[in-house]
Scaffold this active site. Sequence first.
Site, PDB file in Angstrom:
ATOM      1  N   GLY A 191       0.821  -1.308   0.162  1.00 13.19           N
ATOM      2  CA  GLY A 191      -0.084  -0.131   0.032  1.00 13.19           C
ATOM      3  C   GLY A 191       1.054   1.306  -0.039  1.00 13.19           C
ATOM      4  O   GLY A 191       2.064   1.022   0.357  1.00 13.19           O
ATOM      5  N   CYS A 193       5.277  -6.196   1.326  1.00 11.67           N
ATOM      6  CA  CYS A 193       5.584  -4.738   1.331  1.00 11.67           C
ATOM      7  C   CYS A 193       4.865  -4.061   2.756  1.00 11.67           C
ATOM      8  O   CYS A 193       5.212  -4.289   3.714  1.00 11.67           O
ATOM      9  CB  CYS A 193       5.369  -4.147   0.003  1.00 11.67           C
ATOM     10  SG  CYS A 193       6.049  -2.477  -0.154  1.00 11.67           S
ATOM     11  N   TYR A 194       4.037  -3.199   2.371  1.00 10.00           N
ATOM     12  CA  TYR A 194       3.186  -2.460   3.395  1.00 10.00           C
ATOM     13  C   TYR A 194       2.460  -3.488   4.276  1.00 10.00           C
ATOM     14  O   TYR A 194       2.758  -3.248   5.798  1.00 10.00           O
ATOM     15  CB  TYR A 194       2.119  -1.659   2.874  1.00 10.00           C
ATOM     16  CG  TYR A 194       1.619  -0.738   3.995  1.00 10.00           C
ATOM     17  CD1 TYR A 194       2.153   0.363   4.530  1.00 10.00           C
ATOM     18  CD2 TYR A 194       0.304  -1.282   4.764  1.00 10.00           C
ATOM     19  CE1 TYR A 194       1.608   1.186   5.316  1.00 10.00           C
ATOM     20  CE2 TYR A 194      -0.139  -0.334   5.556  1.00 10.00           C
ATOM     21  CZ  TYR A 194       0.532   0.765   6.146  1.00 10.00           C
ATOM     22  OH  TYR A 194      -0.148   1.562   6.980  1.00 10.00           O
ATOM     23  N   HIS A 222       7.560  -7.600  -3.833  1.00 13.92           N
ATOM     24  CA  HIS A 222       6.541  -8.086  -4.528  1.00 13.92           C
ATOM     25  C   HIS A 222       6.549  -9.412  -5.180  1.00 13.92           C
ATOM     26  O   HIS A 222       7.073  -9.455  -6.279  1.00 13.92           O
ATOM     27  CB  HIS A 222       5.819  -7.022  -5.318  1.00 13.92           C
ATOM     28  CG  HIS A 222       5.609  -5.734  -4.644  1.00 13.92           C
ATOM     29  ND1 HIS A 222       4.270  -5.594  -4.292  1.00 13.92           N
ATOM     30  CD2 HIS A 222       6.301  -4.582  -4.320  1.00 13.92           C
ATOM     31  CE1 HIS A 222       4.402  -4.235  -3.335  1.00 13.92           C
ATOM     32  NE2 HIS A 222       5.469  -3.941  -3.504  1.00 13.92           N
ATOM     33  N   GLU A 250       4.125 -11.082  -6.237  1.00 12.14           N
ATOM     34  CA  GLU A 250       2.750 -10.817  -7.087  1.00 12.14           C
ATOM     35  C   GLU A 250       3.154 -10.547  -8.478  1.00 12.14           C
ATOM     36  O   GLU A 250       2.180 -10.744  -9.605  1.00 12.14           O
ATOM     37  CB  GLU A 250       1.616 -10.247  -6.517  1.00 12.14           C
ATOM     38  CG  GLU A 250       1.854  -8.762  -6.252  1.00 12.14           C
ATOM     39  CD  GLU A 250       2.434  -8.354  -5.014  1.00 12.14           C
ATOM     40  OE1 GLU A 250       3.052  -9.168  -4.341  1.00 12.14           O
ATOM     41  OE2 GLU A 250       2.408  -7.226  -4.702  1.00 12.14           O
ATOM     42  N   ASP A 302     -13.969  -8.956 -25.246  1.00 16.12           N
ATOM     43  CA  ASP A 302     -14.469  -8.455 -23.871  1.00 16.12           C
ATOM     44  C   ASP A 302     -15.984  -8.349 -24.017  1.00 16.12           C
ATOM     45  O   ASP A 302     -16.787  -8.988 -22.957  1.00 16.12           O
ATOM     46  CB  ASP A 302     -14.100  -7.012 -23.244  1.00 16.12           C
ATOM     47  CG  ASP A 302     -12.375  -7.316 -23.253  1.00 16.12           C
ATOM     48  OD1 ASP A 302     -11.710  -8.378 -23.229  1.00 16.12           O
ATOM     49  OD2 ASP A 302     -11.694  -6.329 -23.331  1.00 16.12           O
ATOM     50  N   SER A 323     -18.040  -9.721 -25.978  1.00 22.47           N
ATOM     51  CA  SER A 323     -18.609 -10.989 -26.512  1.00 22.47           C
ATOM     52  C   SER A 323     -18.585 -11.801 -25.135  1.00 22.47           C
ATOM     53  O   SER A 323     -19.765 -12.422 -24.808  1.00 22.47           O
ATOM     54  CB  SER A 323     -17.686 -11.570 -27.293  1.00 22.47           C
ATOM     55  OG  SER A 323     -17.800 -11.099 -28.714  1.00 22.47           O
ATOM     56  N   LYS A 348      -6.873 -10.262 -19.167  1.00 25.20           N
ATOM     57  CA  LYS A 348      -7.220 -10.698 -20.594  1.00 25.20           C
ATOM     58  C   LYS A 348      -7.353 -12.246 -20.691  1.00 25.20           C
ATOM     59  O   LYS A 348      -8.241 -12.913 -21.407  1.00 25.20           O
ATOM     60  CB  LYS A 348      -6.264  -9.954 -21.547  1.00 25.20           C
ATOM     61  CG  LYS A 348      -6.967 -10.131 -23.029  1.00 25.20           C
ATOM     62  CD  LYS A 348      -7.981  -9.248 -23.142  1.00 25.20           C
ATOM     63  CE  LYS A 348      -8.501  -8.925 -24.702  1.00 25.20           C
ATOM     64  NZ  LYS A 348      -9.413  -7.916 -24.798  1.00 25.20           N
TER      65      LYS A 348
END
Length: 517
Positions: A51, A78-79, A173, A175, A231, A233, A373
């Site tokens: 954050g 992190c935070y 991070h 992620e 998207d 669709s 996506k």
Amino acid sequence: KILILDFGSQYTQLIARRVRETNVYCELHSYDVDEAFIRAFDPAGIILSGGPASVIEEETPRAPQVVFELGVPVLGTCYGMQTMAAQLGGAVENSMQREFGYAEVRAQGHSALLRDIQDRVNEAGHGLLDVWMSHGDKVTVLPEGFKIIASNAATPIAGMADETRRFYGLQFHSEVTHTLQGKAIIARFVHDICGIGYDWNMPDYVEEAIGRVRSEVGSDEVILGLSGGVDSSVVAALLHRAIGEQLTCVFVDNGLLRLNEAEQVMETFAKNLGVKVIHVDASTEFMKHLTGVTEPEQKRKIIGREFVEVFQRESAKLPNAKWLAQGTIYPDVIESAGAKTKKAHAIKSHHNVGGLPESLHLKLLEPLRELFKDEVRELGIALGLPHDMVYRHPFPGPGLGVRILGEVKQEYADLLRRADAIFIEELRASGWYEKTSQAFAVFLPVKSVGVMGDGRTYDYVVALRAVQTQDFMTAHWAELPYTLLGKVSNRIINEIRGINRVVYDISGKPPATIEWE
Ligand code: XMP
């Protein structure tokens, strides 16, 4: 299941994505959810996100104390790590030296979280990890019971663990994909440390998403602007499953679509799936407004404005509609948030990103808001959409309007559609369609001299563009085989009277853009 508590990092959604990739169910909630909610959620593990705040300052977010009392594993990033350290009796200080971007950290092999996860081993036999850092503060004193599990010179406590309570903190991070072993670290946390099996998959997500849409819209009617792109669709297919007849799609043919696109959309949705689709042929209207206009931005604005006008007119015919569904996906959410704060230079005005104006007085329904996506594509497949539709290259909102340089004319659009279809057909046939991120033909309204048979020709030029990219922000031109380019060129010139020259665009982005206008 995993509970992710969000402290406002731009990467929080990526944590959810990484957890989902390990086939584990997770939910993302704000850090200040009720204690009762957390208990009722009954997580098998909790992840605290990063954050923008600083734990050194007062009144900044803290994890609810219950997080550390449930007896489940907790991973702070992190935070999240810093607040964990501060709340459990350690200390956090402002670094003199901010660390941002790539860093190498040494992993201590004893920790359950990082054991045997490494990119390299140094001479001393320690595992080294390539990670992504983005922090100003750092933990300087470990809370009681913790040991260091990762470190480097700039950040001596780059990772910490209390193996007894199964509390872990990582300053980097895990992620983001720049942390090469990030996925392995998150998999280690959820599977091995939290003990969660592979219990989540796309079919489950479909059911869940359907449930959410039903409870959100109840018996209301919903309108969706269906473009034929991936998207919208997928939204159409999802909403049709969820609410059937309550959904009406509006498909606007602006005359700037690809060859047979309108027919394909009507066939897939109206005919095969039984979705209610209003097909509006507004091509004459669009062409009329584009007559005499050559400036790219002006063309974009006109196409955007016309679309809104046509859409509004059609939706006025559905007075019971309460919702406007949109195919907003997660990258759009981050980008528009980023655009607000960063004030990026407007290179091109994208008309379909901002959404339709508020004057429609409809509530927004965005069921793909949290998906990336590739997840949208997976969802499309799970909903039974055809593979070719789900894996289609992106197509810009203004369509051929930005691929016909200068003034848009019906004649040009018709020539371009055919050339583009030949190019795409040959890409598919040669297996290059999947290897490129986007490919299309561009119409150049200049004439050059050629010879065909014994006669002189004086005809238009078509440029081919094919790029490879991850995020469409930067792109390389695709190194298509000469034989393939030759075949496409031959076919276009032989089959389309009016085009006698084909060129290949070998410009990268930057400095060029992907589209020519
Ligand atoms: P550029 O040309 O800016 O394109 O390098 C990057 C990507 O964006 C697409 N693009 C658009 N997409 N509405 C869209 O939805 C638009 O107005 C628009 N303009 C460009 C382009 O096709 C490429 O994928």
